[in-house]
Design a protein around this motif. Sequence first.
Motif, PDB file in Angstrom:
ATOM      1  N   TRP A   1       0.835  -1.204   0.000  1.00  0.00           N
ATOM      2  CA  TRP A   1       0.000   0.000   0.000  1.00  0.00           C
ATOM      3  C   TRP A   1       0.869   1.253   0.000  1.00  0.00           C
ATOM      4  O   TRP A   1       1.472   1.619   0.994  1.00  0.00           O
ATOM      5  CB  TRP A   1      -0.917  -0.034   1.217  1.00  0.00           C
ATOM      6  CG  TRP A   1      -2.010   0.994   1.219  1.00  0.00           C
ATOM      7  CD1 TRP A   1      -2.499   1.681   0.157  1.00  0.00           C
ATOM      8  CD2 TRP A   1      -2.742   1.433   2.363  1.00  0.00           C
ATOM      9  NE1 TRP A   1      -3.492   2.534   0.546  1.00  0.00           N
ATOM     10  CE2 TRP A   1      -3.672   2.399   1.896  1.00  0.00           C
ATOM     11  CE3 TRP A   1      -2.711   1.104   3.717  1.00  0.00           C
ATOM     12  CZ2 TRP A   1      -4.558   3.036   2.766  1.00  0.00           C
ATOM     13  CZ3 TRP A   1      -3.594   1.744   4.577  1.00  0.00           C
ATOM     14  CH2 TRP A   1      -4.516   2.698   4.111  1.00  0.00           C
ATOM     15  N   GLY A   2       0.905   1.938  -1.111  1.00  0.00           N
ATOM     16  CA  GLY A   2       1.767   3.099  -1.258  1.00  0.00           C
ATOM     17  C   GLY A   2       1.456   4.233  -0.298  1.00  0.00           C
ATOM     18  O   GLY A   2       2.368   4.878   0.228  1.00  0.00           O
TER      19      GLY A   2
ATOM     20  N   LEU B   1      10.424   3.309  -0.762  1.00  0.00           N
ATOM     21  CA  LEU B   1       9.463   2.205  -0.853  1.00  0.00           C
ATOM     22  C   LEU B   1       8.173   2.677  -1.522  1.00  0.00           C
ATOM     23  O   LEU B   1       7.566   1.944  -2.309  1.00  0.00           O
ATOM     24  CB  LEU B   1       9.164   1.653   0.543  1.00  0.00           C
ATOM     25  CG  LEU B   1      10.318   0.890   1.211  1.00  0.00           C
ATOM     26  CD1 LEU B   1      10.012   0.628   2.676  1.00  0.00           C
ATOM     27  CD2 LEU B   1      10.597  -0.421   0.484  1.00  0.00           C
ATOM     28  N   TYR B   2       7.775   3.901  -1.224  1.00  0.00           N
ATOM     29  CA  TYR B   2       6.597   4.474  -1.885  1.00  0.00           C
ATOM     30  C   TYR B   2       6.798   4.521  -3.396  1.00  0.00           C
ATOM     31  O   TYR B   2       5.904   4.164  -4.170  1.00  0.00           O
ATOM     32  CB  TYR B   2       6.323   5.861  -1.328  1.00  0.00           C
ATOM     33  CG  TYR B   2       5.226   6.615  -2.055  1.00  0.00           C
ATOM     34  CD1 TYR B   2       3.904   6.208  -1.967  1.00  0.00           C
ATOM     35  CD2 TYR B   2       5.517   7.742  -2.827  1.00  0.00           C
ATOM     36  CE1 TYR B   2       2.887   6.899  -2.628  1.00  0.00           C
ATOM     37  CE2 TYR B   2       4.522   8.438  -3.484  1.00  0.00           C
ATOM     38  CZ  TYR B   2       3.207   8.010  -3.384  1.00  0.00           C
ATOM     39  OH  TYR B   2       2.213   8.683  -4.047  1.00  0.00           O
ATOM     40  N   LEU B   3       7.966   4.930  -3.823  1.00  0.00           N
ATOM     41  CA  LEU B   3       8.255   5.014  -5.258  1.00  0.00           C
ATOM     42  C   LEU B   3       8.204   3.640  -5.921  1.00  0.00           C
ATOM     43  O   LEU B   3       7.848   3.517  -7.099  1.00  0.00           O
ATOM     44  CB  LEU B   3       9.610   5.664  -5.485  1.00  0.00           C
ATOM     45  CG  LEU B   3       9.656   7.186  -5.301  1.00  0.00           C
ATOM     46  CD1 LEU B   3      11.084   7.683  -5.230  1.00  0.00           C
ATOM     47  CD2 LEU B   3       8.904   7.873  -6.440  1.00  0.00           C
ATOM     48  N   LEU B   4       8.543   2.577  -5.161  1.00  0.00           N
ATOM     49  CA  LEU B   4       8.480   1.224  -5.711  1.00  0.00           C
ATOM     50  C   LEU B   4       7.052   0.799  -6.041  1.00  0.00           C
ATOM     51  O   LEU B   4       6.843  -0.097  -6.856  1.00  0.00           O
ATOM     52  CB  LEU B   4       9.092   0.216  -4.732  1.00  0.00           C
ATOM     53  CG  LEU B   4      10.614   0.200  -4.617  1.00  0.00           C
ATOM     54  CD1 LEU B   4      11.046  -0.838  -3.583  1.00  0.00           C
ATOM     55  CD2 LEU B   4      11.269  -0.102  -5.958  1.00  0.00           C
TER      56      LEU B   4
ATOM     57  N   LYS C   1       1.338   7.578  -9.138  1.00  0.00           N
ATOM     58  CA  LYS C   1       1.140   8.517 -10.239  1.00  0.00           C
ATOM     59  C   LYS C   1       1.956   9.792 -10.037  1.00  0.00           C
ATOM     60  O   LYS C   1       2.297  10.472 -11.008  1.00  0.00           O
ATOM     61  CB  LYS C   1      -0.351   8.863 -10.363  1.00  0.00           C
ATOM     62  CG  LYS C   1      -1.207   7.673 -10.801  1.00  0.00           C
ATOM     63  CD  LYS C   1      -2.668   8.070 -10.922  1.00  0.00           C
ATOM     64  CE  LYS C   1      -3.523   6.884 -11.355  1.00  0.00           C
ATOM     65  NZ  LYS C   1      -4.961   7.254 -11.461  1.00  0.00           N
ATOM     66  N   ASP C   2       2.242  10.121  -8.775  1.00  0.00           N
ATOM     67  CA  ASP C   2       3.000  11.349  -8.498  1.00  0.00           C
ATOM     68  C   ASP C   2       4.474  11.047  -8.255  1.00  0.00           C
ATOM     69  O   ASP C   2       5.125  11.677  -7.411  1.00  0.00           O
ATOM     70  CB  ASP C   2       2.401  12.082  -7.298  1.00  0.00           C
ATOM     71  CG  ASP C   2       2.522  11.263  -6.014  1.00  0.00           C
ATOM     72  OD1 ASP C   2       2.724  10.037  -6.100  1.00  0.00           O
ATOM     73  OD2 ASP C   2       2.424  11.863  -4.919  1.00  0.00           O
ATOM     74  N   ALA C   3       5.009  10.091  -8.987  1.00  0.00           N
ATOM     75  CA  ALA C   3       6.395   9.659  -8.772  1.00  0.00           C
ATOM     76  C   ALA C   3       7.389  10.821  -8.907  1.00  0.00           C
ATOM     77  O   ALA C   3       8.361  10.902  -8.146  1.00  0.00           O
ATOM     78  CB  ALA C   3       6.754   8.550  -9.757  1.00  0.00           C
TER      79      ALA C   3
ATOM     80  N   GLN D   1       9.908  12.020  -5.998  1.00  0.00           N
ATOM     81  CA  GLN D   1      11.359  12.076  -6.179  1.00  0.00           C
ATOM     82  C   GLN D   1      11.902  13.437  -5.751  1.00  0.00           C
ATOM     83  O   GLN D   1      12.966  13.528  -5.130  1.00  0.00           O
ATOM     84  CB  GLN D   1      11.707  11.813  -7.645  1.00  0.00           C
ATOM     85  CG  GLN D   1      13.197  11.758  -7.935  1.00  0.00           C
ATOM     86  CD  GLN D   1      13.893  10.628  -7.210  1.00  0.00           C
ATOM     87  OE1 GLN D   1      13.525   9.471  -7.348  1.00  0.00           O
ATOM     88  NE2 GLN D   1      14.908  10.948  -6.426  1.00  0.00           N
ATOM     89  N   GLU D   2      11.158  14.483  -6.044  1.00  0.00           N
ATOM     90  CA  GLU D   2      11.575  15.817  -5.629  1.00  0.00           C
ATOM     91  C   GLU D   2      11.551  15.941  -4.105  1.00  0.00           C
ATOM     92  O   GLU D   2      12.392  16.616  -3.514  1.00  0.00           O
ATOM     93  CB  GLU D   2      10.666  16.874  -6.270  1.00  0.00           C
ATOM     94  CG  GLU D   2      10.887  16.998  -7.776  1.00  0.00           C
ATOM     95  CD  GLU D   2       9.918  17.956  -8.438  1.00  0.00           C
ATOM     96  OE1 GLU D   2       9.010  18.461  -7.731  1.00  0.00           O
ATOM     97  OE2 GLU D   2      10.051  18.199  -9.651  1.00  0.00           O
ATOM     98  N   ARG D   3      10.586  15.272  -3.459  1.00  0.00           N
ATOM     99  CA  ARG D   3      10.550  15.264  -1.996  1.00  0.00           C
ATOM    100  C   ARG D   3      11.782  14.573  -1.433  1.00  0.00           C
ATOM    101  O   ARG D   3      12.303  14.963  -0.386  1.00  0.00           O
ATOM    102  CB  ARG D   3       9.298  14.539  -1.493  1.00  0.00           C
ATOM    103  CG  ARG D   3       8.064  15.436  -1.354  1.00  0.00           C
ATOM    104  CD  ARG D   3       7.054  14.850  -0.392  1.00  0.00           C
ATOM    105  NE  ARG D   3       7.581  14.819   0.963  1.00  0.00           N
ATOM    106  CZ  ARG D   3       7.546  13.746   1.743  1.00  0.00           C
ATOM    107  NH1 ARG D   3       7.027  12.611   1.308  1.00  0.00           N
ATOM    108  NH2 ARG D   3       8.039  13.803   2.970  1.00  0.00           N
TER     109      ARG D   3
END
Length: 255
Positions: free
Chosen positions: A104-105, A130-133, A137-139, A143-145
Amino acid sequence: MKTTSKLFILVFTFMALTASAYAQSPREQLKQMVQQLQKAPNDNALREKVIKLAQDVKPALAVPPEARRAFVMGGTYQKEAKSPEDFGLAVKAFQDASTAAPWWGDAYYNLSVALESAKRYDEAKNALTLYLLTKPKDAEQAQERLYAIEAKKNLAARAASVAEERKKNSIEGTWLDGRDGIPILRIERIGETLVVKSANESFSFSGARITETNLSVTNTPLIPGMLPVRYEFELRGDKLVGTANGRPYQMNRKP
């Protein structure tokens, strides 16, 4: 003949087990891996495998009630937090949510926010990775975060270094009697102001005049019959050197 029969049975058994393993659906594999992860929640390699395997499961997995419960509680804890220390409950709740539903992202994203608020920057970066994995949709924004968290980590490290360096060149700290090593006083920084406090329950202090390198203060013993002592000190390295009621005296900084 018997040897041949035994060999046939072994081969047949091996083939049957292999076929059974291959026949196991991704959903069944995922269920087993999630059970393993819940026994070892710090196994990030296994967690990454779960996230990747979950993307092949169709229809998508539902988020179990225990994960949603922890997620909602985490949001409430985070909203009510007033200081970095207060975010501990939020962190724990989002960790529980991400372990109950490790694919669950949203749980990882909110965990990273809570960890960042608690100034636990390395852990926040791990949660966001882990969220990016989960292929959100807001990848790009995530990444900027990651970059922003890295910058905050650098700023925090620099501030800590500056504070430590300033402390070395200041009378801030806990000071021990130069003869017997008993803690006498503690000088704390509140904002930009230095204040003197007792380092034990035997003394109180008054009439303090403090700079970064000098201290003049009256020490009043709380033991009946003992007279007040006026300290006049100058900072020299890790020592306060000066006088006590006009006599030579020094204190050593507590390591």
